[in-house]
Design a protein around this motif. Sequence first.
Motif, PDB file in Angstrom:
ATOM      1  N   LYS A 117      38.594  39.485  30.996  1.00  0.00           N
ATOM      2  CA  LYS A 117      37.221  39.950  30.753  1.00  0.00           C
ATOM      3  C   LYS A 117      36.823  39.962  29.269  1.00  0.00           C
ATOM      4  N   ASP A 118      37.830  40.072  28.369  1.00  0.00           N
ATOM      5  CA  ASP A 118      37.474  40.141  26.950  1.00  0.00           C
ATOM      6  C   ASP A 118      37.478  38.769  26.264  1.00  0.00           C
ATOM      7  N   ASN A 119      37.868  37.722  26.989  1.00  0.00           N
ATOM      8  CA  ASN A 119      37.808  36.374  26.402  1.00  0.00           C
ATOM      9  C   ASN A 119      36.347  35.957  26.257  1.00  0.00           C
ATOM     10  N   ASP A 120      36.048  35.265  25.152  1.00  0.00           N
ATOM     11  CA  ASP A 120      34.626  34.960  24.953  1.00  0.00           C
ATOM     12  C   ASP A 120      34.331  33.567  24.386  1.00  0.00           C
ATOM     13  N   LYS A 121      35.330  32.658  24.482  1.00  0.00           N
ATOM     14  CA  LYS A 121      35.026  31.302  23.980  1.00  0.00           C
ATOM     15  C   LYS A 121      34.354  30.472  25.067  1.00  0.00           C
ATOM     16  N   ALA A 122      34.756  30.690  26.312  1.00  0.00           N
ATOM     17  CA  ALA A 122      34.173  29.936  27.426  1.00  0.00           C
ATOM     18  C   ALA A 122      34.128  30.847  28.650  1.00  0.00           C
ATOM     19  N   PHE A 123      33.132  30.616  29.491  1.00  0.00           N
ATOM     20  CA  PHE A 123      32.944  31.463  30.671  1.00  0.00           C
ATOM     21  C   PHE A 123      32.916  30.594  31.921  1.00  0.00           C
ATOM     22  N   LEU A 124      33.731  30.989  32.892  1.00  0.00           N
ATOM     23  CA  LEU A 124      33.702  30.296  34.184  1.00  0.00           C
ATOM     24  C   LEU A 124      33.286  31.299  35.244  1.00  0.00           C
ATOM     25  N   ASN A 125      32.114  31.092  35.818  1.00  0.00           N
ATOM     26  CA  ASN A 125      31.636  31.961  36.902  1.00  0.00           C
ATOM     27  C   ASN A 125      31.922  31.262  38.216  1.00  0.00           C
ATOM     28  N   ILE A 126      32.716  31.908  39.058  1.00  0.00           N
ATOM     29  CA  ILE A 126      33.069  31.297  40.338  1.00  0.00           C
ATOM     30  C   ILE A 126      32.284  32.008  41.437  1.00  0.00           C
ATOM     31  N   ILE A 158      36.987  34.600  33.124  1.00  0.00           N
ATOM     32  CA  ILE A 158      36.653  34.269  34.520  1.00  0.00           C
ATOM     33  C   ILE A 158      35.785  35.387  35.088  1.00  0.00           C
ATOM     34  N   ARG A 159      34.685  35.004  35.668  1.00  0.00           N
ATOM     35  CA  ARG A 159      33.856  35.997  36.366  1.00  0.00           C
ATOM     36  C   ARG A 159      33.636  35.530  37.794  1.00  0.00           C
ATOM     37  N   ALA A 164      42.239  40.888  45.741  1.00  0.00           N
ATOM     38  CA  ALA A 164      43.009  41.573  44.690  1.00  0.00           C
ATOM     39  C   ALA A 164      43.351  40.603  43.560  1.00  0.00           C
ATOM     40  N   ARG A 165      43.734  39.382  43.911  1.00  0.00           N
ATOM     41  CA  ARG A 165      44.069  38.388  42.869  1.00  0.00           C
ATOM     42  C   ARG A 165      42.844  38.030  42.037  1.00  0.00           C
ATOM     43  N   ILE A 166      41.727  37.857  42.748  1.00  0.00           N
ATOM     44  CA  ILE A 166      40.475  37.530  42.049  1.00  0.00           C
ATOM     45  C   ILE A 166      40.121  38.668  41.079  1.00  0.00           C
ATOM     46  N   ALA A 167      40.205  39.898  41.590  1.00  0.00           N
ATOM     47  CA  ALA A 167      39.857  41.067  40.759  1.00  0.00           C
ATOM     48  C   ALA A 167      40.772  41.132  39.538  1.00  0.00           C
ATOM     49  N   GLN A 168      42.057  40.876  39.759  1.00  0.00           N
ATOM     50  CA  GLN A 168      43.029  40.902  38.659  1.00  0.00           C
ATOM     51  C   GLN A 168      42.685  39.839  37.605  1.00  0.00           C
ATOM     52  N   ALA A 169      42.314  38.645  38.080  1.00  0.00           N
ATOM     53  CA  ALA A 169      41.962  37.551  37.164  1.00  0.00           C
ATOM     54  C   ALA A 169      40.747  37.931  36.316  1.00  0.00           C
ATOM     55  N   VAL A 170      39.763  38.539  36.954  1.00  0.00           N
ATOM     56  CA  VAL A 170      38.553  38.936  36.224  1.00  0.00           C
ATOM     57  C   VAL A 170      38.900  40.001  35.179  1.00  0.00           C
ATOM     58  N   LEU A 171      39.700  40.990  35.595  1.00  0.00           N
ATOM     59  CA  LEU A 171      40.038  42.088  34.677  1.00  0.00           C
ATOM     60  C   LEU A 171      40.861  41.582  33.488  1.00  0.00           C
ATOM     61  N   LEU A 172      41.820  40.691  33.773  1.00  0.00           N
ATOM     62  CA  LEU A 172      42.702  40.226  32.697  1.00  0.00           C
ATOM     63  C   LEU A 172      41.986  39.364  31.666  1.00  0.00           C
TER      64      LEU A 172
END
Length: 311
Positions: A153-162, A128-129, A143-151
């Motif tokens: 960040k290393d996934n790389d099969k699919a990307f969701l930019n919000i 999630i970005r 804070a929740r958004i930031a946490q979601a991005v940080l958690l």
Amino acid sequence: MKENETEETMSTWISRNNLSWYHKLCINVLKAGPIPRHVAFIMDGNRRYATKENVATRLGHSKGFDKLSQTLLWCQEIGIKEVTVYAFSIENFGRSPEEVETLMSLASDKFEKLLEEVDKLHENGLCIRIIGNLILIPEELRARIAQAVLLTKDNDKAFLNIAFAYTSRDEITNSFQVINDGVHAKEIDEHDISEYLINKCMYSGKSTKPDILIRTSGEVRFSDFLLWQTWNTNVIFHKVLWPDFTIWHLLACVFYYQMYYAHQTRIENEFGFEHRDDKNEKVEFFLKNLESKRMKQLETYASYLTQNVSN
Ligand code: FPP
Ligand code: MG
């Protein structure tokens, strides 16, 4: 209303795969042709959907969120690796205070849910970005958004930019400010400023440009969304309201992309700045530093959760 409330609480970021054999057949036929790598959506029409269905506005937006989750699944099945969605524009702060509050509270609930189901996101390899000006949104949601991005960040099969608290004008202005600061700090020189550098300093700097932009609800406008990135994007306006969007609409858009693929690719090869040689060691070092500064900023935002919210 009771039924509606139950429906809202059931929604999740990772939809169950209930595609039938004929959906899969059509997907496989399309897969014989080129598949867009990146699709952007202006998810418009939630309130008109709520009016049409005689339900509360919040439920219209909540149905919009469910549609996003389903669309992500369809994209994954089709082989679309990256999706960007317009979830909240800076202009949306101009809506009534009640509606802004509704949208913020809905987003906060959805990100809380995301943090609960982060294991499912890891299983699906979903990163999630966020693209947008996070300083504008309430601290707890940020804070929740930031946490979601940080958690994720290393996934790389699919990307969701919000895109949240986003407009293109703000994004482009921010990119110029970042570059200006870099020049003043002598981290880069004026002659390092290029389309490549401006692009990389955008909130969306880690993304490729969208191959298709789909706007629902019959509005024929860009509404300040990805104006820099869509220089060679097929734009599709459809009158369907976002919560009524179906897999057939999406498959038709992919087919449309395939019809214009050769033309789009030729323009990309002739004019695409991603292929130009604007990189140099100094610029790459500057961009690496920018990325780590942005990550540190997210860590600071996320720390609000541990400091202020007890579980
Ligand atoms: C546009 O419809 C939609 C929005 C402004 C909000 C979109 C948000 C979602 C779909 C939820 C996504 C949430 C997360 C956390 C990603 P509109 O309100 O402009 O409706 P109208 O065009 O009918 O007036
Ligand atoms: Mg609208």
